[in-house]
Write a protein that holds these residues in place. Structure first.
Motif, PDB file in Angstrom:
ATOM      1  N   TYR A  10     -61.320 -33.596  49.217  1.00  0.00           N
ATOM      2  CA  TYR A  10     -60.147 -33.942  48.412  1.00  0.00           C
ATOM      3  C   TYR A  10     -60.496 -33.942  46.923  1.00  0.00           C
ATOM      4  N   VAL A  11     -59.518 -33.506  46.129  1.00  0.00           N
ATOM      5  CA  VAL A  11     -59.667 -33.463  44.680  1.00  0.00           C
ATOM      6  C   VAL A  11     -58.415 -34.056  44.058  1.00  0.00           C
ATOM      7  N   ALA A  12     -58.614 -34.926  43.061  1.00  0.00           N
ATOM      8  CA  ALA A  12     -57.501 -35.506  42.312  1.00  0.00           C
ATOM      9  C   ALA A  12     -57.325 -34.713  41.016  1.00  0.00           C
ATOM     10  N   TYR A  13     -56.130 -34.109  40.857  1.00  0.00           N
ATOM     11  CA  TYR A  13     -55.826 -33.309  39.673  1.00  0.00           C
ATOM     12  C   TYR A  13     -54.909 -34.089  38.740  1.00  0.00           C
ATOM     13  N   GLU A  14     -55.170 -33.940  37.461  1.00  0.00           N
ATOM     14  CA  GLU A  14     -54.249 -34.426  36.439  1.00  0.00           C
ATOM     15  C   GLU A  14     -53.797 -33.240  35.599  1.00  0.00           C
ATOM     16  N   TYR A  15     -52.485 -33.203  35.255  1.00  0.00           N
ATOM     17  CA  TYR A  15     -51.914 -32.057  34.569  1.00  0.00           C
ATOM     18  C   TYR A  15     -51.438 -32.449  33.178  1.00  0.00           C
ATOM     19  N   ASP A  16     -51.624 -31.518  32.236  1.00  0.00           N
ATOM     20  CA  ASP A  16     -51.032 -31.713  30.919  1.00  0.00           C
ATOM     21  C   ASP A  16     -49.514 -31.573  30.982  1.00  0.00           C
ATOM     22  N   VAL A  17     -49.038 -30.686  31.851  1.00  0.00           N
ATOM     23  CA  VAL A  17     -47.601 -30.463  32.041  1.00  0.00           C
ATOM     24  C   VAL A  17     -47.308 -30.571  33.525  1.00  0.00           C
ATOM     25  N   ASP A  18     -46.288 -31.349  33.877  1.00  0.00           N
ATOM     26  CA  ASP A  18     -45.908 -31.498  35.271  1.00  0.00           C
ATOM     27  C   ASP A  18     -45.349 -30.175  35.784  1.00  0.00           C
ATOM     28  N   PRO A  19     -45.918 -29.598  36.858  1.00  0.00           N
ATOM     29  CA  PRO A  19     -45.403 -28.317  37.347  1.00  0.00           C
ATOM     30  C   PRO A  19     -43.934 -28.355  37.706  1.00  0.00           C
ATOM     31  N   ALA A  20     -43.441 -29.508  38.195  1.00  0.00           N
ATOM     32  CA  ALA A  20     -42.030 -29.586  38.582  1.00  0.00           C
ATOM     33  C   ALA A  20     -41.101 -29.475  37.385  1.00  0.00           C
ATOM     34  N   SER A  21     -41.584 -29.874  36.198  1.00  0.00           N
ATOM     35  CA  SER A  21     -40.723 -29.824  35.014  1.00  0.00           C
ATOM     36  C   SER A  21     -40.527 -28.414  34.474  1.00  0.00           C
ATOM     37  N   LEU A  22     -41.339 -27.480  34.899  1.00  0.00           N
ATOM     38  CA  LEU A  22     -41.223 -26.118  34.390  1.00  0.00           C
ATOM     39  C   LEU A  22     -40.154 -25.311  35.109  1.00  0.00           C
ATOM     40  N   SER A  23     -39.795 -25.717  36.306  1.00  0.00           N
ATOM     41  CA  SER A  23     -38.776 -25.003  37.075  1.00  0.00           C
ATOM     42  C   SER A  23     -37.459 -25.756  36.990  1.00  0.00           C
ATOM     43  N   THR A  24     -36.483 -25.152  36.338  1.00  0.00           N
ATOM     44  CA  THR A  24     -35.162 -25.785  36.164  1.00  0.00           C
ATOM     45  C   THR A  24     -34.233 -25.500  37.335  1.00  0.00           C
ATOM     46  N   SER A  25     -34.606 -24.560  38.193  1.00  0.00           N
ATOM     47  CA  SER A  25     -33.729 -24.185  39.306  1.00  0.00           C
ATOM     48  C   SER A  25     -34.015 -24.976  40.565  1.00  0.00           C
ATOM     49  N   GLY A  26     -34.989 -25.855  40.535  1.00  0.00           N
ATOM     50  CA  GLY A  26     -35.337 -26.634  41.708  1.00  0.00           C
ATOM     51  C   GLY A  26     -36.246 -25.911  42.684  1.00  0.00           C
ATOM     52  N   ILE A  27     -36.576 -24.674  42.388  1.00  0.00           N
ATOM     53  CA  ILE A  27     -37.469 -23.900  43.258  1.00  0.00           C
ATOM     54  C   ILE A  27     -38.911 -24.210  42.860  1.00  0.00           C
ATOM     55  N   ALA A  28     -39.794 -24.250  43.834  1.00  0.00           N
ATOM     56  CA  ALA A  28     -41.203 -24.506  43.541  1.00  0.00           C
ATOM     57  C   ALA A  28     -41.745 -23.441  42.594  1.00  0.00           C
ATOM     58  N   LEU A  29     -42.622 -23.863  41.702  1.00  0.00           N
ATOM     59  CA  LEU A  29     -43.122 -22.972  40.661  1.00  0.00           C
ATOM     60  C   LEU A  29     -43.765 -21.721  41.244  1.00  0.00           C
ATOM     61  N   GLU A  30     -44.539 -21.862  42.304  1.00  0.00           N
ATOM     62  CA  GLU A  30     -45.230 -20.702  42.866  1.00  0.00           C
ATOM     63  C   GLU A  30     -44.288 -19.712  43.540  1.00  0.00           C
ATOM     64  N   GLN A  31     -43.001 -20.134  43.771  1.00  0.00           N
ATOM     65  CA  GLN A  31     -42.024 -19.255  44.404  1.00  0.00           C
ATOM     66  C   GLN A  31     -41.102 -18.561  43.411  1.00  0.00           C
ATOM     67  N   LEU A  32     -41.266 -18.840  42.119  1.00  0.00           N
ATOM     68  CA  LEU A  32     -40.447 -18.180  41.106  1.00  0.00           C
ATOM     69  C   LEU A  32     -40.812 -16.710  40.995  1.00  0.00           C
ATOM     70  N   SER A  33     -39.870 -15.906  40.500  1.00  0.00           N
ATOM     71  CA  SER A  33     -40.128 -14.483  40.326  1.00  0.00           C
ATOM     72  C   SER A  33     -41.092 -14.258  39.165  1.00  0.00           C
ATOM     73  N   LYS A  34     -41.596 -13.043  39.083  1.00  0.00           N
ATOM     74  CA  LYS A  34     -42.542 -12.727  38.018  1.00  0.00           C
ATOM     75  C   LYS A  34     -41.883 -12.848  36.644  1.00  0.00           C
ATOM     76  N   ASP A  35     -40.640 -12.402  36.516  1.00  0.00           N
ATOM     77  CA  ASP A  35     -39.957 -12.467  35.220  1.00  0.00           C
ATOM     78  C   ASP A  35     -39.764 -13.913  34.777  1.00  0.00           C
ATOM     79  N   GLU A  36     -39.430 -14.796  35.725  1.00  0.00           N
ATOM     80  CA  GLU A  36     -39.256 -16.202  35.375  1.00  0.00           C
ATOM     81  C   GLU A  36     -40.585 -16.820  34.939  1.00  0.00           C
ATOM     82  N   LEU A  37     -41.661 -16.448  35.619  1.00  0.00           N
ATOM     83  CA  LEU A  37     -42.974 -16.969  35.243  1.00  0.00           C
ATOM     84  C   LEU A  37     -43.411 -16.446  33.875  1.00  0.00           C
ATOM     85  N   VAL A  38     -43.104 -15.182  33.584  1.00  0.00           N
ATOM     86  CA  VAL A  38     -43.431 -14.625  32.268  1.00  0.00           C
ATOM     87  C   VAL A  38     -42.670 -15.372  31.178  1.00  0.00           C
ATOM     88  N   ALA A  39     -41.410 -15.689  31.443  1.00  0.00           N
ATOM     89  CA  ALA A  39     -40.619 -16.437  30.460  1.00  0.00           C
ATOM     90  C   ALA A  39     -41.206 -17.829  30.225  1.00  0.00           C
TER      91      ALA A  39
END
Length: 423
Positions: free
Chosen positions: A62-91
């Protein structure tokens, strides 16, 4: 006159002792030695198991991670960050890093040519910027799971805890990095393969040729006895001495050759002879005595009756060696080569002396490139104070063992193939 010597009445004659007592004593002695040999074998097996378990214990958990930016805050559509399209991730990447950094990434490789997983990795590394707060070993993660989560909740309330396999496909394909979360061993694996390939190409033919000469052609005179004595002594010389020899000869004296300047290739200003070619030549010198001695033993084990039969049929000495001696000696020669190459793969001291890099991010592209190897990478990581570097060092050790076992498996296959053909 001499009086006849009569045996003492208190000392029994050996023939008067019952054979059963000799037999029972020999059986007791045999049982004692059997127990000693069995105990030494068990100690060796237990030591090996302990070593493997220690490595596995640090290679996942097990590893405890701390983030500078919460991954959930980057996705405004409610979709998990890793499931966003390439264009959305580039933006997202363009919005959260500087323009210069974005343009640099575009210059290195256009985003149109990158996959969705590649862009997600950039967002994860450049925007989210995870940091390891705490790591736990495999045994703690398996047997004290509740304590691990309780400790993480108390000490790192904002951290995310997940189970991590430090050795994974990304770890094998990423280059070196100062961040253990993004460090990989691709460069070190390529450096090890390049180095060991040059070592084999140089040491194996030279060693076998020297063994053939010493066993089949050399006469028993003082010069050849001196050569044989020196070969036996060189097999026990510490490896760092070979590193000093390689530094003096291949790195400094032969710098125009080993840096590639004589051929108009390489980068002599930065490498200065501290290249893969220098490393391969140094390791070839290191294992050359081992290959010669093992090849001599293999050639010596071929029955003389085969030689005499070949000579009787009119074959020359070289025809006898080529068609009869070497085919029957190949299994033993390959066995010795396996042991020698295994030693070369795990060597660190001579490579450190000749100037192997401890931190390098670009892959070697030829024998005149700067390099690092897996043992040096492991040494560099275990010397770091952060616990996560010990985790990736354990993962690199597993990769080194798999690489070593793979090369040995190829050699064993070749040995058995020749053994079946000529036995």
């Amino acid at each position: 006159m001499n009086q006849p010597v009569t045996p003492s009445s208190t000392t029994p004659h050996p023939l008067d002792i019952a054979p059963e007592s000799h037999l029972s004593r020999r059986h007791r002695t045999g049982k004692v030695w059997r127990v000693i040999f069995l105990s030494s074998t068990l100690v060796g097996i237990l030591s090996l198991i302990t070593l493997l378990l220690t490595i596995l214990n640090d290679s996942m958990g097990y590893v405890a991670y701390e983030y500078d930016v919460d991954p959930a805050s980057l996705s405004t559509s409610g979709i998990a960050l890793e499931q966003l399209s390439k264009d959305e991730l580039v933006a997202i990447l363009h919005q959260n890093i500087s323009t210069n950094a974005y343009n640099t990434l575009e210059t290195q490789k256009p985003f149109a040519q990158r996959s969705q997983s590649d862009v997600y990795a950039l967002v994860y590394e450049r925007v989210i910027e995870p940091e390891v707060a705490q790591t736990w070993t495999l045994f703690d993660s398996l047997f004290h799971r509740s304590r691990v989560f309780a400790e993480a909740a108390a000490d790192y309330p904002q951290a995310s805890v997940s189970f991590v396999f430090w050795i994974n496909p990304d770890f094998l394909t990423r280059p070196q990095s100062s961040d253990p979360l993004f460090a990989g061993i691709r460069t070190a694996i390529l450096g090890s393969l390049w180095t060991i390939a040059i070592t084999i190409l140089i040491a194996l033919p030279l060693g076998i040729g020297a063994a053939i000469y010493l066993e089949e052609y050399a006469r028993d005179n003082w010069l050849n006895r001196l050569i044989q004595t020196n070969i036996n002594n060189l097999a026990g010389v510490p490896s760092i001495i070979y590193g000093i020899l390689g530094l003096a000869i291949f790195v400094r004296a032969l710098e125009p050759l080993t840096s590639g300047a004589i051929f108009g290739v390489g980068d002599p200003l930065t490498a200065k002879g501290r290249t893969i070619l220098s490393a391969g030549l140094t390791l070839a010198l290191l294992i050359l005595p081992l290959i010669i001695i093992n090849a001599q033993e293999a050639i010596r084990s071929v029955p003389n009756s085969l030689r005499h039969a070949s000579y009787g049929l009119g074959a020359t000495r070289w025809q006898t060696i080529w068609h009869h001696v070497l085919p029957n000696a190949v299994p033993g020669i390959l066995t010795g080569a396996i042991l020698a190459i295994s030693r070369a793969i795990g060597e660190t001291a001579p490579l450190v002396v000749i100037g192997a890099s401890t931190y390098i991010t670009f892959d070697p592209d030829g024998p005149f490139s700067k390099f690092t190897t897996l043992p040096i990478q492991i040494y560099q990581w275990v010397s770091r104070p952060q616990s996560e570097f010990r985790n990736i060092a354990a993962a690199a050790i597993i990769a080194l063992m798999v690489l070593l076992l793979g090369l040995n498996a190829v050699a064993i296959y070749l040995r058995n193939r020749f053994q079946r053909r000529y036995s």
